[in-house]
Design an enzyme around this catalytic site. Structure first.
Site, PDB file in Angstrom:
ATOM      1  N   CYS A  66       0.912  -0.644   0.159  1.00  0.00           N
ATOM      2  CA  CYS A  66      -0.368   0.126  -0.147  1.00  0.00           C
ATOM      3  C   CYS A  66       1.057   1.179  -0.180  1.00  0.00           C
ATOM      4  CB  CYS A  66      -1.006   0.112   1.426  1.00  0.00           C
ATOM      5  SG  CYS A  66      -2.045  -1.001   1.474  1.00  0.00           S
ATOM      6  N   ARG A 113       2.879  -0.395  -5.405  1.00  0.00           N
ATOM      7  CA  ARG A 113       3.082  -0.998  -3.864  1.00  0.00           C
ATOM      8  C   ARG A 113       1.765  -0.986  -4.027  1.00  0.00           C
ATOM      9  NH1 ARG A 113       6.466   0.881  -0.328  1.00  0.00           N
ATOM     10  NH2 ARG A 113       5.304   0.249   1.393  1.00  0.00           N
ATOM     11  N   TRP A 162      -3.096  -2.418  -1.384  1.00  0.00           N
ATOM     12  CA  TRP A 162      -2.824  -3.854  -2.012  1.00  0.00           C
ATOM     13  C   TRP A 162      -3.268  -4.690  -0.994  1.00  0.00           C
ATOM     14  CZ3 TRP A 162      -0.652  -6.553  -5.320  1.00  0.00           C
ATOM     15  CH2 TRP A 162       0.083  -7.802  -5.064  1.00  0.00           C
ATOM     16  N   ASN A 215      -1.015   1.759   5.828  1.00  0.00           N
ATOM     17  CA  ASN A 215      -0.173   0.560   5.478  1.00  0.00           C
ATOM     18  C   ASN A 215      -0.073  -0.695   6.655  1.00  0.00           C
ATOM     19  OD1 ASN A 215       1.745  -0.094   3.389  1.00  0.00           O
ATOM     20  ND2 ASN A 215       2.731   0.680   4.037  1.00  0.00           N
ATOM     21  N   LYS A 232      15.153 -19.527 -12.165  1.00  0.00           N
ATOM     22  CA  LYS A 232      15.382 -18.486 -12.063  1.00  0.00           C
ATOM     23  C   LYS A 232      16.147 -18.171 -13.046  1.00  0.00           C
ATOM     24  CE  LYS A 232      12.782 -17.070 -10.854  1.00  0.00           C
ATOM     25  NZ  LYS A 232      11.877 -17.610 -10.254  1.00  0.00           N
ATOM     26  N   GLU A 292      14.988 -18.873 -16.854  1.00  0.00           N
ATOM     27  CA  GLU A 292      14.402 -17.594 -18.081  1.00  0.00           C
ATOM     28  C   GLU A 292      14.657 -16.320 -17.980  1.00  0.00           C
ATOM     29  OE1 GLU A 292      11.949 -17.487 -13.306  1.00  0.00           O
ATOM     30  OE2 GLU A 292      10.394 -16.089 -15.138  1.00  0.00           O
TER      31      GLU A 292
END
Ligand code: AGP
Length: 608
Positions: free
Chosen positions: A2, A27, A74, A100, A485, A488
């Site tokens: 947030c 965020r 969020w 938040n 990981k 990609e």
């Protein structure tokens, strides 16, 4: 996550707040809202969805005024809709706040407030705070906020306005970030510096346990206990683009470094000191856990790799069969999923089409669906009977890192919760595991210290044709994620396999200089893995080992050792993945690739 902002000055607050929120949208972007004081009244506009929807609303219904607060959300408690969007007001509409963080004791606070006659509109934890402030107010907003937060437990950055005190905003910080910005005749508040950089470079970072009282002439800071705080603001020299990534060159690196905080956040309020676990979104019917016959796990990509760890963890703790399959395979397999089972669908986004389909199939076949997801209100969370949110915050880089770690932590919490209820885990065992879990954030921080060393090793491997990742048991599960990981974002061919499988074919590909990464943390499998390592070494492989910091044996066989702090073997994936994430990152950087947006990939795969 947030993002929160506040402003007191002479400018049009609406325009400034929206512009500041735009720079905080990374965020969270589930909903957005602002509140402005205007002629002794507070006016609020808020809307579900991205900031643009709020902007459209404000075009129709603008608010005039020069003091205001704003929020981009969020979601953690309550689905992302208009009502749950911040700011939240009390019944009179005279008090308004944005928050938040997570108020851990909001349920007990809410019950007490309901008994006192307060009416709640939203499902958020935040709304209790505004009722508390209104209850505590006797003419001084600062004191009301102080008393209100004194009753709350958890993490917060909270920004509060009151219609009776125009031109004044009070804020407080406990764990969640908060900064104050100063300019001539105006003062700013924000979750982080980039939000206010276009207006000022004079910034003061508020510390945990501090409150700040602002008006157009400046700010006074004091501790929550009332001790005055005197610190000089700093002069910010870096630019806003850099700052959104927290000073990191890529979101992926920022997210890797956020993992200690994410582990802490995912455990917060759930893991009790005795090892028992409160899972707020899981409400299993009586007898369900005791009678559980089997667990299915389904997911794709990194979430599937987290599921591989989950399979071994749950099997060990619960002593029932655990079956895992890729969602795109499971949905077409005609699987023997029965009532009396649980299906765990794991998905960062909660929107992966195959995972949704596999979850729905499991539900149709009578299995109870649990969503392990990072996104509140996602389709998966709405499909599921039970939800375990991972609280990793928005993950921007396509290559998932912090969401994976949060999924692992979610799995351990679930294992504790189910194991204690089934009686397959003793209270002493749970308490010990809880202690080890609580130590992980600090240990993850120490694992991140290897960053510079790994960058040097990466330079020597970048661009090779093939690379192999091996391990046994949980180390194999981590090897699969380390390999994904790397491929990609580096576009190098990489393959993971159980160490015992090498000699059944792949050993033919190991020649002079072939890089092999071995993960070596499982004590009961240590000798076996070391012999696999000797086999590849004998064929000329360049070996990189991920091992505990006190391992004195491994250096005899490996060219490089990436060391992690010791933890319970059971929990090692949370730490052993960190060097592998960093290795992938630095190799891709060395090769000059677009790390945050690798070719051909998307953050969320919403098509089959
Ligand atoms: C991982 O780095 C990838 N971006 C990808 O494998 C991802 O984990 C997969 O597409 C599943 O996504 P989800 O967790 O949102 O369901």
């Amino acid at each position: 996550m947030c993002g929160i902002v506040g402003y007191v000055g002479a400018r049009d607050a609406q325009e400034l707040l929206v512009a500041s929120l735009r720079r905080l949208e990374y965020r969270g972007y589930d909903s957005a809202g602002i509140a402005i004081t205007n002629n002794g009244r507070i006016e609020v506009r808020k809307s579900a969805g991205k900031l643009q929807r709020l902007d459209d609303l404000l075009e129709d219904q603008p608010i005039v005024g020069t003091t205001g607060i704003g929020h981009t959300r969020w979601a953690t408690h309550g689905v992302p809709n208009d009502v749950n969007a911040h700011p939240h007001t009390d019944a009179s509409g005279d008090f308004v706040l944005v928050h938040n963080g997570i108020i851990e004791n909001f349920l007990s606070l809410k019950e007490a407030l309901l008994e006192d006659g307060h009416e709640f509109r939203s499902d958020t934890d935040t709304e209790v705070l505004v009722h508390l402030v209104a209850d505590e107010y006797d003419g001084d907003l600062l004191e009301a906020v102080r008393r209100a937060i004194g009753r709350a437990k958890g993490a917060y950055a909270v920004v509060v306005m009151c219609a009776h005190e125009p031109g004044r905003i009070v804020a407080a910080r406990m764990i969640s970030p908060l900064v104050v910005g100063f300019a001539d005749g105006e003062t700013f508040l924000a979750s982080d510096i980039p939000a206010i950089l276009p207006y000022t470079r004079s910034v003061l970072v508020i510390n945990d346990g501090e409150m700040v009282d602002i008006n157009a002439d400046g700010a006074t800071v004091q501790t929550i206990e009332g001790e005055p705080v005197h610190r000089t603001p700093m002069e910010v020299t870096w630019d806003a683009g850099q700052a959104e990534k927290g000073g990191y060159p890529h979101f992926m690196l920022k997210e890797i470094f956020e993992q200690p905080a994410v582990i802490e956040e995912t455990l917060r309020g759930r893991l009790q000191s005795d090892g028992s676990v409160i899972l707020e979104g899981a409400d299993f019917p009586a007898g369900f856990v005791a009678g559980l016959e089997k667990i299915w796990i389904t997911a794709c990509g990194t979430a599937y790799h987290a599921g591989l760890v989950g399979r071994d963890v749950l099997e060990k703790v619960l002593r029932i069969p655990i079956e895992i399959d890729y969602a795109h395979e499971l949905r077409y397999r005609d699987p023997l999923i029965r009532p009396g089972t649980m299906t765990i669908a794991i998905s960062q986004s909660g929107e992966t089409a195959d995972t949704l389909a596999a979850g729905r199939l499991a539900t149709e076949l009578g299995s109870r669906l649990l969503a392990l997801t990072n996104v509140v209100g996602s389709t998966l969370s709405r499909d599921a009977a039970d939800i375990l949110y991972t609280r990793a915050g928005p993950e921007i880089a396509v290559a998932s890192t912090k969401a994976y770690t949060a999924m692992l932590i979610g799995t351990y919490l679930l294992a504790l919760r189910l194991g204690l209820e089934r009686g397959t885990l003793t209270a002493a065992g749970a308490a010990q595991l809880a202690g080890e879990l609580r130590a992980l954030p600090e240990k993850a921080n120490r694992a991140l210290d290897m960053d510079a060393d790994i960058a040097k090793i990466a330079g020597r491997i970048a661009g090779v044709d093939d690379i192999y990742f091996i391990g046994r048991g949980l180390d194999y599960a981590v090897a699969t994620e380390g390999s994904l990981k790397l491929k990609e974002i580096s576009y190098m061919h990489s393959e993971a396999m159980p160490a015992g499988e090498l000699k059944h074919g792949t050993l033919a590909l190991i020649t002079e200089g072939t890089p092999v990464v071995v993960v070596l943390t499982q004590s009961h499998l240590y000798d076996k893995t070391i012999s696999g390592l000797q086999e590849v070494k004998a064929r000329g492989a360049r070996v990189m080992a991920v091992a505990y910091e006190d391992d004195t044996e491994v250096a005899k066989y490996a060219n490089h050792v990436l060391r992690i702090p010791r933890t319970a073997d059971f929990l090692s994936p949370v730490l052993s993945i960190i060097p592998l994430q960093l290795l992938a990152y630095h190799i891709a950087k060395e090769l000059g690739h677009d790390i945050d947006m690798p070719r051909n990939l998307a953050k969320s795969v919403t098509v089959e």
